[in-house]
Enzyme design. Structure first.
Site, PDB file in Angstrom:
ATOM      1  N   LYS A 136       0.831  -1.217   0.000  1.00  0.00           N
ATOM      2  CA  LYS A 136       0.000   0.000   0.000  1.00  0.00           C
ATOM      3  C   LYS A 136       0.864   1.265   0.000  1.00  0.00           C
ATOM      4  CE  LYS A 136      -3.988  -2.114   2.310  1.00  0.00           C
ATOM      5  NZ  LYS A 136      -4.969  -1.946   3.422  1.00  0.00           N
TER       6      LYS A 136
ATOM      7  N   TYR B 232     -12.366  -1.826  -3.517  1.00  0.00           N
ATOM      8  CA  TYR B 232     -12.871  -2.015  -2.146  1.00  0.00           C
ATOM      9  C   TYR B 232     -14.396  -1.928  -2.060  1.00  0.00           C
ATOM     10  CZ  TYR B 232      -8.312  -2.195   0.137  1.00  0.00           C
ATOM     11  OH  TYR B 232      -7.064  -2.578   0.571  1.00  0.00           O
TER      12      TYR B 232
ATOM     13  N   ASN C 261      -2.047   0.511   6.520  1.00  0.00           N
ATOM     14  CA  ASN C 261      -1.482  -0.682   7.167  1.00  0.00           C
ATOM     15  C   ASN C 261      -0.581  -1.519   6.244  1.00  0.00           C
ATOM     16  OD1 ASN C 261      -3.538  -1.699   5.644  1.00  0.00           O
ATOM     17  ND2 ASN C 261      -4.598  -2.746   7.302  1.00  0.00           N
TER      18      ASN C 261
ATOM     19  N   HIS D 290      -2.048  -5.394   1.640  1.00  0.00           N
ATOM     20  CA  HIS D 290      -3.347  -6.056   1.500  1.00  0.00           C
ATOM     21  C   HIS D 290      -3.116  -7.508   1.116  1.00  0.00           C
ATOM     22  CE1 HIS D 290      -7.370  -7.014  -0.035  1.00  0.00           C
ATOM     23  NE2 HIS D 290      -6.760  -7.512  -1.095  1.00  0.00           N
TER      24      HIS D 290
ATOM     25  N   GLU E  71      -9.065 -10.407  -7.727  1.00  0.00           N
ATOM     26  CA  GLU E  71      -8.137  -9.278  -7.525  1.00  0.00           C
ATOM     27  C   GLU E  71      -6.934  -9.374  -8.467  1.00  0.00           C
ATOM     28  OE1 GLU E  71      -7.551  -9.304  -3.244  1.00  0.00           O
ATOM     29  OE2 GLU E  71      -9.565  -8.513  -2.917  1.00  0.00           O
TER      30      GLU E  71
HETATM   31  P1  GDP Z   1      -7.797  -6.670   5.882  1.00  0.00           P
HETATM   32  O1  GDP Z   1      -8.414  -7.836   5.174  1.00  0.00           O
HETATM   33  O2  GDP Z   1      -6.939  -7.062   7.051  1.00  0.00           O
HETATM   34  O3  GDP Z   1      -7.094  -5.722   4.945  1.00  0.00           O
HETATM   35  O4  GDP Z   1      -9.000  -5.837   6.547  1.00  0.00           O
HETATM   36  P2  GDP Z   1     -10.485  -5.480   6.058  1.00  0.00           P
HETATM   37  O5  GDP Z   1     -10.856  -6.263   4.827  1.00  0.00           O
HETATM   38  O6  GDP Z   1     -11.378  -5.580   7.236  1.00  0.00           O
HETATM   39  O7  GDP Z   1     -10.376  -3.925   5.680  1.00  0.00           O
HETATM   40  C1  GDP Z   1      -9.837  -3.506   4.457  1.00  0.00           C
HETATM   41  C2  GDP Z   1      -8.948  -2.312   4.698  1.00  0.00           C
HETATM   42  O8  GDP Z   1      -9.742  -1.215   5.157  1.00  0.00           O
HETATM   43  C3  GDP Z   1      -7.891  -2.485   5.801  1.00  0.00           C
HETATM   44  O9  GDP Z   1      -6.734  -3.145   5.361  1.00  0.00           O
HETATM   45  C4  GDP Z   1      -7.604  -1.053   6.186  1.00  0.00           C
HETATM   46  O10 GDP Z   1      -6.738  -0.421   5.233  1.00  0.00           O
HETATM   47  C5  GDP Z   1      -8.993  -0.414   6.083  1.00  0.00           C
HETATM   48  N1  GDP Z   1      -9.675  -0.427   7.396  1.00  0.00           N
HETATM   49  C6  GDP Z   1     -10.160  -1.500   8.071  1.00  0.00           C
HETATM   50  N2  GDP Z   1     -10.717  -1.133   9.224  1.00  0.00           N
HETATM   51  C7  GDP Z   1     -10.617   0.219   9.286  1.00  0.00           C
HETATM   52  C8  GDP Z   1     -11.039   1.205  10.234  1.00  0.00           C
HETATM   53  O11 GDP Z   1     -11.631   0.905  11.278  1.00  0.00           O
HETATM   54  N3  GDP Z   1     -10.744   2.514   9.945  1.00  0.00           N
HETATM   55  C9  GDP Z   1     -10.099   2.862   8.788  1.00  0.00           C
HETATM   56  N4  GDP Z   1      -9.858   4.173   8.570  1.00  0.00           N
HETATM   57  N5  GDP Z   1      -9.695   1.979   7.878  1.00  0.00           N
HETATM   58  C10 GDP Z   1      -9.942   0.667   8.110  1.00  0.00           C
END
Ligand code: GDP
Length: 131
Positions: free
Chosen positions: A3, A43, A106, A109, A120
């Site tokens: 990222k 997303y 973070n 992905h 993807e």
């Molecule tokens: P992943 O599968 O670990 O990437 O997590 P998710 O699929 O739940 O979320 C997708 C992405 O959305 C995450 O990698 C973060 O970049 C973002 N994200 C997830 N939770 C949060 C949150 O509570 N706040 C914000 N600002 N971004 C989030």
């Protein structure tokens, strides 16, 4: 996909090294920048989440490095390698524990299923770009 926070901090090489050392074969890899429209599409499953707008803005803010990776049990093993979404909760030594800045920025992905990995992979690479 590496990222924008990790590419701009100069961590692309270190993260790629961790991926290869964990036994993944890099089948395809490039640098790219998503438009807000494409980041929104990538997303789309998070469309109803409160952080969707912020996520789209962040993911289109800089360089990303999408990859197609190959390994037995790849999805599960890759999620172990990258660690929990929130770097504060990520296990020590994982990519997110080492390189992520926050829960949204973070570092990396990983696809959450073989089916989504195929979707993807097709989103970022044409058949012609794989070998
Ligand atoms: P992943 O599968 O670990 O990437 O997590 P998710 O699929 O739940 O979320 C997708 C992405 O959305 C995450 O990698 C973060 O970049 C973002 N994200 C997830 N939770 C949060 C949150 O509570 N706040 C914000 N600002 N971004 C989030």
């Amino acid at each position: 996909m590496i990222k924008p926070d990790a590419t701009s901090a100069g961590n692309t090489g270190a993260i790629t090294k961790m991926i290869e050392e964990a036994g993944f074969r890099i089948v395809a890899m490039k640098k790219a920048q998503l438009t807000p429209e494409l980041a929104g599409k990538f997303y789309e499953i998070h469309k109803e989440r409160p952080f969707y707008g912020e996520l789209v803005k962040y993911m289109s803010s800089g360089t990303i490095v999408p990859m197609i990776l190959e390994k037995d049990n790849a999805v599960e093993d890759f999620r172990k390698l990258i660690g929990a979404t929130d770097p504060k909760k990520a296990a020590p030594g994982t990519v997110r524990a080492l390189f992520a800045k926050s829960i949204d920025a973070n570092a990396i992905h990983g696809s959450d299923s073989d089916e989504n990995a195929a979707i993807e992979g097709n989103f970022f690479f044409s058949q012609f770009e794989r070998f």
